[in-house]
Scaffold this motif. Structure first.
Motif, PDB file in Angstrom:
ATOM      1  N   CYS A   1       0.844  -1.215   0.000  1.00 37.34           N
ATOM      2  CA  CYS A   1       0.000   0.000   0.000  1.00 37.34           C
ATOM      3  C   CYS A   1       0.874   1.257   0.000  1.00 37.34           C
ATOM      4  O   CYS A   1       0.594   2.231  -0.710  1.00 37.34           O
ATOM      5  CB  CYS A   1      -0.899   0.037   1.236  1.00 37.34           C
ATOM      6  SG  CYS A   1      -2.124  -1.245   1.288  1.00 37.34           S
ATOM      7  N   LYS A   2       1.926   1.242   0.806  1.00 37.44           N
ATOM      8  CA  LYS A   2       2.823   2.406   0.868  1.00 37.44           C
ATOM      9  C   LYS A   2       3.598   2.566  -0.437  1.00 37.44           C
ATOM     10  O   LYS A   2       3.818   3.685  -0.903  1.00 37.44           O
ATOM     11  CB  LYS A   2       3.801   2.266   2.042  1.00 37.44           C
ATOM     12  CG  LYS A   2       3.229   2.742   3.359  1.00 37.44           C
ATOM     13  CD  LYS A   2       3.012   4.279   3.412  1.00 37.44           C
ATOM     14  CE  LYS A   2       2.565   4.728   4.775  1.00 37.44           C
ATOM     15  NZ  LYS A   2       2.205   6.145   4.847  1.00 37.44           N
ATOM     16  N   GLN A   3       3.994   1.445  -1.012  1.00 37.75           N
ATOM     17  CA  GLN A   3       4.697   1.495  -2.298  1.00 37.75           C
ATOM     18  C   GLN A   3       3.823   2.221  -3.331  1.00 37.75           C
ATOM     19  O   GLN A   3       4.307   3.081  -4.086  1.00 37.75           O
ATOM     20  CB  GLN A   3       5.017   0.062  -2.757  1.00 37.75           C
ATOM     21  CG  GLN A   3       5.784  -0.041  -4.056  1.00 37.75           C
ATOM     22  CD  GLN A   3       7.198   0.486  -3.972  1.00 37.75           C
ATOM     23  OE1 GLN A   3       7.768   0.619  -2.893  1.00 37.75           O
ATOM     24  NE2 GLN A   3       7.778   0.824  -5.109  1.00 37.75           N
ATOM     25  N   ALA A   4       2.528   1.882  -3.340  1.00 33.06           N
ATOM     26  CA  ALA A   4       1.585   2.521  -4.269  1.00 33.06           C
ATOM     27  C   ALA A   4       1.395   3.996  -3.893  1.00 33.06           C
ATOM     28  O   ALA A   4       1.414   4.875  -4.762  1.00 33.06           O
ATOM     29  CB  ALA A   4       0.249   1.783  -4.218  1.00 33.06           C
ATOM     30  N   HIS A   5       1.237   4.270  -2.606  1.00 32.57           N
ATOM     31  CA  HIS A   5       1.030   5.638  -2.103  1.00 32.57           C
ATOM     32  C   HIS A   5       2.188   6.567  -2.509  1.00 32.57           C
ATOM     33  O   HIS A   5       1.978   7.682  -2.951  1.00 32.57           O
ATOM     34  CB  HIS A   5       0.885   5.556  -0.576  1.00 32.57           C
ATOM     35  CG  HIS A   5       1.006   6.848   0.159  1.00 32.57           C
ATOM     36  ND1 HIS A   5       0.018   7.808   0.151  1.00 32.57           N
ATOM     37  CD2 HIS A   5       1.993   7.328   0.958  1.00 32.57           C
ATOM     38  CE1 HIS A   5       0.402   8.824   0.914  1.00 32.57           C
ATOM     39  NE2 HIS A   5       1.591   8.566   1.414  1.00 32.57           N
ATOM     40  N   TRP A   6       3.402   6.064  -2.386  1.00 32.30           N
ATOM     41  CA  TRP A   6       4.581   6.891  -2.672  1.00 32.30           C
ATOM     42  C   TRP A   6       4.785   7.119  -4.167  1.00 32.30           C
ATOM     43  O   TRP A   6       5.185   8.197  -4.580  1.00 32.30           O
ATOM     44  CB  TRP A   6       5.853   6.223  -2.132  1.00 32.30           C
ATOM     45  CG  TRP A   6       5.927   6.143  -0.648  1.00 32.30           C
ATOM     46  CD1 TRP A   6       5.501   7.076   0.255  1.00 32.30           C
ATOM     47  CD2 TRP A   6       6.468   5.058   0.126  1.00 32.30           C
ATOM     48  NE1 TRP A   6       5.736   6.630   1.531  1.00 32.30           N
ATOM     49  CE2 TRP A   6       6.331   5.411   1.490  1.00 32.30           C
ATOM     50  CE3 TRP A   6       7.051   3.831  -0.192  1.00 32.30           C
ATOM     51  CZ2 TRP A   6       6.758   4.575   2.528  1.00 32.30           C
ATOM     52  CZ3 TRP A   6       7.480   2.999   0.834  1.00 32.30           C
ATOM     53  CH2 TRP A   6       7.330   3.373   2.176  1.00 32.30           C
TER      54      TRP A   6
ATOM     55  N   PHE B   1      -4.635   5.220  -1.151  1.00 35.24           N
ATOM     56  CA  PHE B   1      -3.680   4.148  -0.835  1.00 35.24           C
ATOM     57  C   PHE B   1      -3.176   4.273   0.612  1.00 35.24           C
ATOM     58  O   PHE B   1      -2.916   3.265   1.272  1.00 35.24           O
ATOM     59  CB  PHE B   1      -2.501   4.159  -1.818  1.00 35.24           C
ATOM     60  CG  PHE B   1      -2.892   3.853  -3.252  1.00 35.24           C
ATOM     61  CD1 PHE B   1      -4.013   3.107  -3.540  1.00 35.24           C
ATOM     62  CD2 PHE B   1      -2.117   4.320  -4.320  1.00 35.24           C
ATOM     63  CE1 PHE B   1      -4.377   2.817  -4.868  1.00 35.24           C
ATOM     64  CE2 PHE B   1      -2.470   4.034  -5.642  1.00 35.24           C
ATOM     65  CZ  PHE B   1      -3.604   3.293  -5.913  1.00 35.24           C
ATOM     66  N   ASP B   2      -3.091   5.505   1.101  1.00 35.04           N
ATOM     67  CA  ASP B   2      -2.656   5.696   2.499  1.00 35.04           C
ATOM     68  C   ASP B   2      -3.775   5.278   3.465  1.00 35.04           C
ATOM     69  O   ASP B   2      -3.494   4.736   4.544  1.00 35.04           O
ATOM     70  CB  ASP B   2      -2.274   7.159   2.742  1.00 35.04           C
ATOM     71  CG  ASP B   2      -1.057   7.281   3.659  1.00 35.04           C
ATOM     72  OD1 ASP B   2      -0.308   6.278   3.802  1.00 35.04           O
ATOM     73  OD2 ASP B   2      -0.854   8.352   4.236  1.00 35.04           O
ATOM     74  N   ASP B   3      -5.030   5.517   3.075  1.00 35.62           N
ATOM     75  CA  ASP B   3      -6.160   5.077   3.913  1.00 35.62           C
ATOM     76  C   ASP B   3      -6.203   3.550   3.980  1.00 35.62           C
ATOM     77  O   ASP B   3      -6.478   2.969   5.028  1.00 35.62           O
ATOM     78  CB  ASP B   3      -7.492   5.600   3.355  1.00 35.62           C
ATOM     79  CG  ASP B   3      -7.646   7.104   3.541  1.00 35.62           C
ATOM     80  OD1 ASP B   3      -6.876   7.687   4.347  1.00 35.62           O
ATOM     81  OD2 ASP B   3      -8.517   7.701   2.882  1.00 35.62           O
TER      82      ASP B   3
HETATM   83 FE   LIG Z   1       2.635   9.789   2.954  1.00 38.18          FE
END
Ligand SMILES: [Fe+2]
Length: 169
Positions: free
Chosen positions: A44-49, A63-65
């Motif tokens: 999820c973080k990979q996608a968020h970033w 994605f962060d949610d």
């Molecule tokens: Fe962030």
């Protein structure tokens, strides 16, 4: 007298109502799903970033949610294992070795590619959690089955939020 290391393969003594053999099996089963959840958390973080392109800001937040909820699932699963007298095997290295999710693509930025990859990861995790509910019913652990049902419902919601970007008729 030398101290002997505790045998972590044996469950800790507890007054928990579930029978000891079932507790051991449940802890093993939940540790497998814990590895998947920790893997999903980092995906999820990979996608968020890294997401770029159309709907960037909406997807960056979405994605962060999803990550925040998956972090709650990780904690729920890990703490249930410990409540049953087990050891939560929740390091990144164990998760990387044990996760059954596909590797998340690194060289990727386009928004719909991230949507597709995260939808695939949520779907794969959702299926495994659904199957875990059946296994936990068979082991007569209503508490863990209920916990996984809660996680499953949450994952279904996030899959909808992510997958709706792709759906059409
Ligand atoms: Fe962030």
């Amino acid at each position: 007298m030398p101290l002997t290391a505790p045998d972590l393969s044996k469950p800790f003594a507890t007054r928990n109502s579930l029978a000891a053999p079932a507790r051991e099996q449940v802890a093993m089963l939940l540790n497998r799903r814990l590895a998947d959840a920790i893997d999903l958390q980092s995906q999820c973080k990979q996608a968020h970033w890294n997401v770029k392109g159309s709907q960037f800001i909406a997807l960056h937040h979405l994605f962060d949610d999803v990550h925040a909820s998956v972090t709650e699932y990780v904690d729920l699963i890990a703490e249930r294992i410990v409540q049953l007298g087990g050891v939560a095997e929740g390091t990144i290295r164990v998760a990387a070795e044990r996760s059954e999710l596909d590797e998340y693509p690194i060289e990727m930025w386009a928004s719909m590619d991230h949507v597709r990859s995260l939808a695939a990861a949520l779907g794969a995790f959702g299926s495994r959690i659904s199957f875990a509910i059946q296994e936990l019913d068979e082991l007569e652990d209503a508490g863990s089955a209920d916990l996984c049902t809660e996680v499953s419902r949450g994952v279904d919601k996030w899959l909808w939020f992510v997958e709706a970007h792709l759906q059409s008729r």
